[in-house]
Each structure stands twice: as structure tokens, then as C-alpha cells.
Design a protein around this motif. Structure first.
Motif, PDB file in Angstrom:
ATOM      1  N   GLY A   1       0.779  -1.231   0.000  1.00 24.87           N
ATOM      2  CA  GLY A   1       0.000   0.000   0.000  1.00 24.87           C
ATOM      3  C   GLY A   1       0.806   1.275   0.000  1.00 24.87           C
ATOM      4  O   GLY A   1       0.246   2.354   0.233  1.00 24.87           O
ATOM      5  N   PHE A   2       2.127   1.205  -0.275  1.00 26.12           N
ATOM      6  CA  PHE A   2       2.965   2.406  -0.203  1.00 26.12           C
ATOM      7  C   PHE A   2       3.906   2.511  -1.402  1.00 26.12           C
ATOM      8  O   PHE A   2       4.498   1.515  -1.837  1.00 26.12           O
ATOM      9  CB  PHE A   2       3.818   2.409   1.076  1.00 26.12           C
ATOM     10  CG  PHE A   2       3.044   2.690   2.330  1.00 26.12           C
ATOM     11  CD1 PHE A   2       2.973   3.977   2.851  1.00 26.12           C
ATOM     12  CD2 PHE A   2       2.379   1.669   2.984  1.00 26.12           C
ATOM     13  CE1 PHE A   2       2.254   4.237   4.002  1.00 26.12           C
ATOM     14  CE2 PHE A   2       1.653   1.911   4.147  1.00 26.12           C
ATOM     15  CZ  PHE A   2       1.585   3.197   4.658  1.00 26.12           C
ATOM     16  N   ILE A   3       4.052   3.734  -1.905  1.00 25.99           N
ATOM     17  CA  ILE A   3       5.041   4.072  -2.926  1.00 25.99           C
ATOM     18  C   ILE A   3       5.794   5.295  -2.426  1.00 25.99           C
ATOM     19  O   ILE A   3       5.186   6.255  -1.943  1.00 25.99           O
ATOM     20  CB  ILE A   3       4.374   4.406  -4.281  1.00 25.99           C
ATOM     21  CG1 ILE A   3       3.619   3.189  -4.827  1.00 25.99           C
ATOM     22  CG2 ILE A   3       5.411   4.873  -5.308  1.00 25.99           C
ATOM     23  CD1 ILE A   3       2.800   3.489  -6.070  1.00 25.99           C
TER      24      ILE A   3
ATOM     25  N   THR B   1      15.793   0.829   6.927  1.00 27.47           N
ATOM     26  CA  THR B   1      16.088  -0.195   7.926  1.00 27.47           C
ATOM     27  C   THR B   1      15.495  -1.510   7.446  1.00 27.47           C
ATOM     28  O   THR B   1      15.021  -1.620   6.316  1.00 27.47           O
ATOM     29  CB  THR B   1      15.506   0.186   9.298  1.00 27.47           C
ATOM     30  OG1 THR B   1      14.074   0.152   9.217  1.00 27.47           O
ATOM     31  CG2 THR B   1      15.950   1.578   9.716  1.00 27.47           C
ATOM     32  N   HIS B   2      15.516  -2.519   8.319  1.00 22.93           N
ATOM     33  CA  HIS B   2      15.049  -3.842   7.915  1.00 22.93           C
ATOM     34  C   HIS B   2      13.573  -3.830   7.529  1.00 22.93           C
ATOM     35  O   HIS B   2      13.165  -4.497   6.577  1.00 22.93           O
ATOM     36  CB  HIS B   2      15.280  -4.836   9.054  1.00 22.93           C
ATOM     37  CG  HIS B   2      15.045  -6.260   8.645  1.00 22.93           C
ATOM     38  ND1 HIS B   2      15.729  -6.867   7.601  1.00 22.93           N
ATOM     39  CD2 HIS B   2      14.187  -7.200   9.119  1.00 22.93           C
ATOM     40  CE1 HIS B   2      15.315  -8.105   7.449  1.00 22.93           C
ATOM     41  NE2 HIS B   2      14.379  -8.339   8.366  1.00 22.93           N
TER      42      HIS B   2
ATOM     43  N   LEU C   1       8.323  -1.255   5.066  1.00 22.24           N
ATOM     44  CA  LEU C   1       9.064  -1.899   3.979  1.00 22.24           C
ATOM     45  C   LEU C   1       8.855  -3.400   4.103  1.00 22.24           C
ATOM     46  O   LEU C   1       9.220  -4.000   5.121  1.00 22.24           O
ATOM     47  CB  LEU C   1      10.556  -1.569   4.066  1.00 22.24           C
ATOM     48  CG  LEU C   1      11.480  -2.291   3.073  1.00 22.24           C
ATOM     49  CD1 LEU C   1      11.120  -1.947   1.636  1.00 22.24           C
ATOM     50  CD2 LEU C   1      12.939  -1.945   3.358  1.00 22.24           C
ATOM     51  N   SER C   2       8.260  -4.018   3.102  1.00 19.96           N
ATOM     52  CA  SER C   2       8.024  -5.465   3.145  1.00 19.96           C
ATOM     53  C   SER C   2       9.123  -6.196   2.382  1.00 19.96           C
ATOM     54  O   SER C   2       9.788  -5.634   1.497  1.00 19.96           O
ATOM     55  CB  SER C   2       6.659  -5.803   2.547  1.00 19.96           C
ATOM     56  OG  SER C   2       6.649  -5.581   1.145  1.00 19.96           O
ATOM     57  N   LYS C   3       9.292  -7.454   2.715  1.00 19.46           N
ATOM     58  CA  LYS C   3      10.319  -8.289   2.090  1.00 19.46           C
ATOM     59  C   LYS C   3      10.108  -8.389   0.582  1.00 19.46           C
ATOM     60  O   LYS C   3      11.062  -8.431  -0.201  1.00 19.46           O
ATOM     61  CB  LYS C   3      10.289  -9.681   2.724  1.00 19.46           C
ATOM     62  CG  LYS C   3      11.382 -10.611   2.237  1.00 19.46           C
ATOM     63  CD  LYS C   3      11.310 -11.944   2.963  1.00 19.46           C
ATOM     64  CE  LYS C   3      12.397 -12.888   2.471  1.00 19.46           C
ATOM     65  NZ  LYS C   3      12.321 -14.207   3.169  1.00 19.46           N
TER      66      LYS C   3
ATOM     67  N   TYR D   1       9.191  -6.202  -1.576  1.00 19.34           N
ATOM     68  CA  TYR D   1       9.640  -5.054  -2.371  1.00 19.34           C
ATOM     69  C   TYR D   1      11.034  -4.558  -2.013  1.00 19.34           C
ATOM     70  O   TYR D   1      11.531  -3.619  -2.631  1.00 19.34           O
ATOM     71  CB  TYR D   1       8.632  -3.901  -2.224  1.00 19.34           C
ATOM     72  CG  TYR D   1       7.248  -4.253  -2.693  1.00 19.34           C
ATOM     73  CD1 TYR D   1       6.936  -4.303  -4.051  1.00 19.34           C
ATOM     74  CD2 TYR D   1       6.243  -4.582  -1.782  1.00 19.34           C
ATOM     75  CE1 TYR D   1       5.665  -4.649  -4.488  1.00 19.34           C
ATOM     76  CE2 TYR D   1       4.961  -4.928  -2.214  1.00 19.34           C
ATOM     77  CZ  TYR D   1       4.684  -4.962  -3.560  1.00 19.34           C
ATOM     78  OH  TYR D   1       3.436  -5.305  -3.998  1.00 19.34           O
ATOM     79  N   LYS D   2      11.663  -5.192  -1.037  1.00 19.53           N
ATOM     80  CA  LYS D   2      12.955  -4.673  -0.557  1.00 19.53           C
ATOM     81  C   LYS D   2      14.041  -4.729  -1.627  1.00 19.53           C
ATOM     82  O   LYS D   2      14.807  -3.778  -1.809  1.00 19.53           O
ATOM     83  CB  LYS D   2      13.407  -5.433   0.689  1.00 19.53           C
ATOM     84  CG  LYS D   2      14.615  -4.800   1.366  1.00 19.53           C
ATOM     85  CD  LYS D   2      14.893  -5.426   2.724  1.00 19.53           C
ATOM     86  CE  LYS D   2      16.021  -4.690   3.433  1.00 19.53           C
ATOM     87  NZ  LYS D   2      16.275  -5.257   4.783  1.00 19.53           N
ATOM     88  N   SER D   3      14.119  -5.834  -2.362  1.00 19.73           N
ATOM     89  CA  SER D   3      15.174  -5.958  -3.376  1.00 19.73           C
ATOM     90  C   SER D   3      15.004  -4.930  -4.488  1.00 19.73           C
ATOM     91  O   SER D   3      15.990  -4.357  -4.980  1.00 19.73           O
ATOM     92  CB  SER D   3      15.201  -7.375  -3.960  1.00 19.73           C
ATOM     93  OG  SER D   3      13.969  -7.674  -4.599  1.00 19.73           O
ATOM     94  N   ASP D   4      13.748  -4.665  -4.900  1.00 20.43           N
ATOM     95  CA  ASP D   4      13.498  -3.643  -5.921  1.00 20.43           C
ATOM     96  C   ASP D   4      13.918  -2.265  -5.434  1.00 20.43           C
ATOM     97  O   ASP D   4      14.473  -1.467  -6.199  1.00 20.43           O
ATOM     98  CB  ASP D   4      12.007  -3.611  -6.289  1.00 20.43           C
ATOM     99  CG  ASP D   4      11.607  -4.767  -7.192  1.00 20.43           C
ATOM    100  OD1 ASP D   4      12.506  -5.412  -7.766  1.00 20.43           O
ATOM    101  OD2 ASP D   4      10.399  -5.026  -7.316  1.00 20.43           O
ATOM    102  N   LEU D   5      13.660  -1.995  -4.150  1.00 17.55           N
ATOM    103  CA  LEU D   5      14.037  -0.699  -3.589  1.00 17.55           C
ATOM    104  C   LEU D   5      15.551  -0.541  -3.575  1.00 17.55           C
ATOM    105  O   LEU D   5      16.078   0.511  -3.964  1.00 17.55           O
ATOM    106  CB  LEU D   5      13.479  -0.557  -2.171  1.00 17.55           C
ATOM    107  CG  LEU D   5      13.862   0.732  -1.441  1.00 17.55           C
ATOM    108  CD1 LEU D   5      13.278   1.953  -2.148  1.00 17.55           C
ATOM    109  CD2 LEU D   5      13.408   0.690   0.017  1.00 17.55           C
ATOM    110  N   VAL D   6      16.257  -1.565  -3.153  1.00 15.61           N
ATOM    111  CA  VAL D   6      17.726  -1.501  -3.095  1.00 15.61           C
ATOM    112  C   VAL D   6      18.306  -1.285  -4.491  1.00 15.61           C
ATOM    113  O   VAL D   6      19.191  -0.447  -4.694  1.00 15.61           O
ATOM    114  CB  VAL D   6      18.307  -2.793  -2.465  1.00 15.61           C
ATOM    115  CG1 VAL D   6      19.817  -2.824  -2.605  1.00 15.61           C
ATOM    116  CG2 VAL D   6      17.906  -2.887  -0.996  1.00 15.61           C
TER     117      VAL D   6
END
Length: 241
Positions: free
Chosen positions: A196-198, A208-209, A221-223, A225-230
Motif C-alpha cells: 500500500g505504499f510508494i 532499515t530492515h 518496507l516489506s520483504k 519489495y525490498k530488493s526492488d528498492l535496493v
């Protein structure tokens, strides 16, 4: 090159669009039509990337015609009537041009379409002509808000609405889905961090984690989408595909 067609019941309006297309290096005019139904054969047989279409026409309006298309090319509406702006943006048109259309306004719309075209087909080496900073249009109630993407801190899904949190203005509530807002943000420096967040990558101060910090704001931050964010942060590019 972007393959395009123009639809308008006015021969004079079509001639002006043709001249503008001829003066735009990345556009190729396939054909012009004076009614929307006449364009169906070309739309079904050719890979048309962009359609310039008038709104008020006999038989079927440009808006009605676009809504009937299952596979939609990029759309730029042309009209003499400003009261159709909201409806135009509701069908995810790239732009909405008021007649008489100057070449400057036409080129601005063409550049927006070309940016989306390049993102779809992956052609970053080709430069857009005279690109100007974009703005986004969001509907809130009966109002249209022009929003500079740089002022968008993050967007949050709230039921059937999207809440836009801005740096310099009050937040805006817009009736739209996450998929619709992601289409608007494609190619810009935004990334999804949660279902639900962009967030705006430029406003991130810490990751953070489980959280993303954007100044005084903190979003989850969910698992997933974390790799896409990084990747987006490391590459300085959009995380929205």
C-alpha cells in the motif's frame, strides 16, 4: 520511431496535427482519419504506438472510442473544449491538448508519450527533444491538482483512494487504484515499498530492515519489495515497472 495516427472530424485540425508530426523527429504518421470507427482496421492490423484523437466527433466521441479499445496505445486527446479534461485524465491519457494546438504544446505531449514508449521498449540511448520538467495531474473531488513529482514524498493506498503526501502542500486524496498511480509514476524516481505504499527515492534518508525513513515520515518496507528498492537506490532509477 513511434507509429502514430490522428483522428479528427475536422480536415483543418488533421492538417495541423500532420504538420506537427512531420516536425517531430521520433514520430511516424501512419494515417489520418475523420471518424473513430474508420481507424479500427489500422489499430487492429498495425502496431500503433500513439493516437492523437479529437473528443467531440460524430458517431462516437473520442472518449467513448478509447474506452472501447481492449489494447490501448498511448492516447493524446485534442479538443476545443476544456471541460473534458477530467474525463481525459480518467482514461489515463498521456496529455490533453486544447485547440488551436501550438507546436510547443504538441511537442510537450509527444515527449511525454515518447518517455513512456522508451520505458516500454527499453531504448534509453535516444534523447527526447527539448524535454521539460513534467507535472502529474491528480483528481480530488471535482478539482484537478497539478503536482510536481519532486514535491511528492510518498503515496499511500487507503481503500479506493490514494493519499499523496507532499512537501509543500496539504495531502491530497485521489480516487484511483495502485495500478493506476503506478502507471502515472512509471519512469520517475519512485518505488513501491509495501502493498500500500510508494515512495519518492529522492526523499529517502534511511532504510532499515522493516522501514523506510523519508525525513519525518516513516513508511513500512516489506520483504517482497525490498530488493526492488535496493536496486532502484543503487541505480538511481525508477523501481516502478
Amino acid at each position: 520511431m513511434m507509429k502514430c495516427i490522428a483522428i479528427d472530424d475536422s480536415a483543418n485540425a488533421l492538417e495541423l496535427i500532420k504538420i506537427h508530426i512531420d516536425n517531430t523527429p521520433f514520430l511516424e504518421l501512419i494515417e489520418t482519419f475523420q471518424s473513430a470507427p474508420a481507424a479500427l482496421k489500422v489499430l487492429s492490423s498495425e502496431n500503433i504506438d500513439l493516437v492523437f484523437i479529437d473528443i467531440e466527433m460524430p458517431e462516437i466521441s473520442g472518449l467513448q472510442f478509447v474506452r472501447t479499445l481492449k489494447s490501448k496505445p498511448l492516447i493524446v486527446f485534442t479538443t476545443a473544449y476544456p471541460n473534458y479534461a477530467i474525463e481525459g485524465f480518467e482514461v489515463n491519457a498521456v496529455d490533453y491538448l486544447l485547440k488551436p494546438i501550438s507546436f510547443e504544446k504538441f511537442l510537450g505531449a509527444a515527449n511525454k508519450a515518447y518517455e513512456l514508449f522508451r520505458l516500454k521498449y527499453g531504448n534509453p540511448s535516444v534523447e527526447v527533444v527539448n524535454t521539460k520538467p513534467d507535472y502529474l495531474v491528480f483528481k480530488s473531488g471535482n478539482d484537478l491538482h497539478r503536482v510536481n513529482p519532486e514535491e511528492l514524498t510518498y503515496l499511500e493506498s487507503k481503500g479506493n483512494y490514494i493519499q499523496l503526501t507532499l512537501t509543500k502542500k496539504n495531502s491530497i486524496m485521489s480516487l484511483m487504484t495502485m495500478n493506476e498511480v503506478m502507471t502515472k509514476l512509471a519512469g520517475l524516481k519512485f518505488c513501491r515499498t509495501h502493498r500500500g505504499f510508494i515512495v519518492n527515492l529522492e526523499h529517502i534518508s534511511k532504510v532499515t530492515h522493516h522501514e523506510v525513513h523519508l525525513g519525518k515520515h516513516i513508511v513500512p518496507l516489506s520483504k517482497t519489495y525490498k530488493s526492488d528498492l535496493v536496486k532502484a537506490l543503487e541505480g538511481g532509477t525508477s523501481g516502478i515497472k
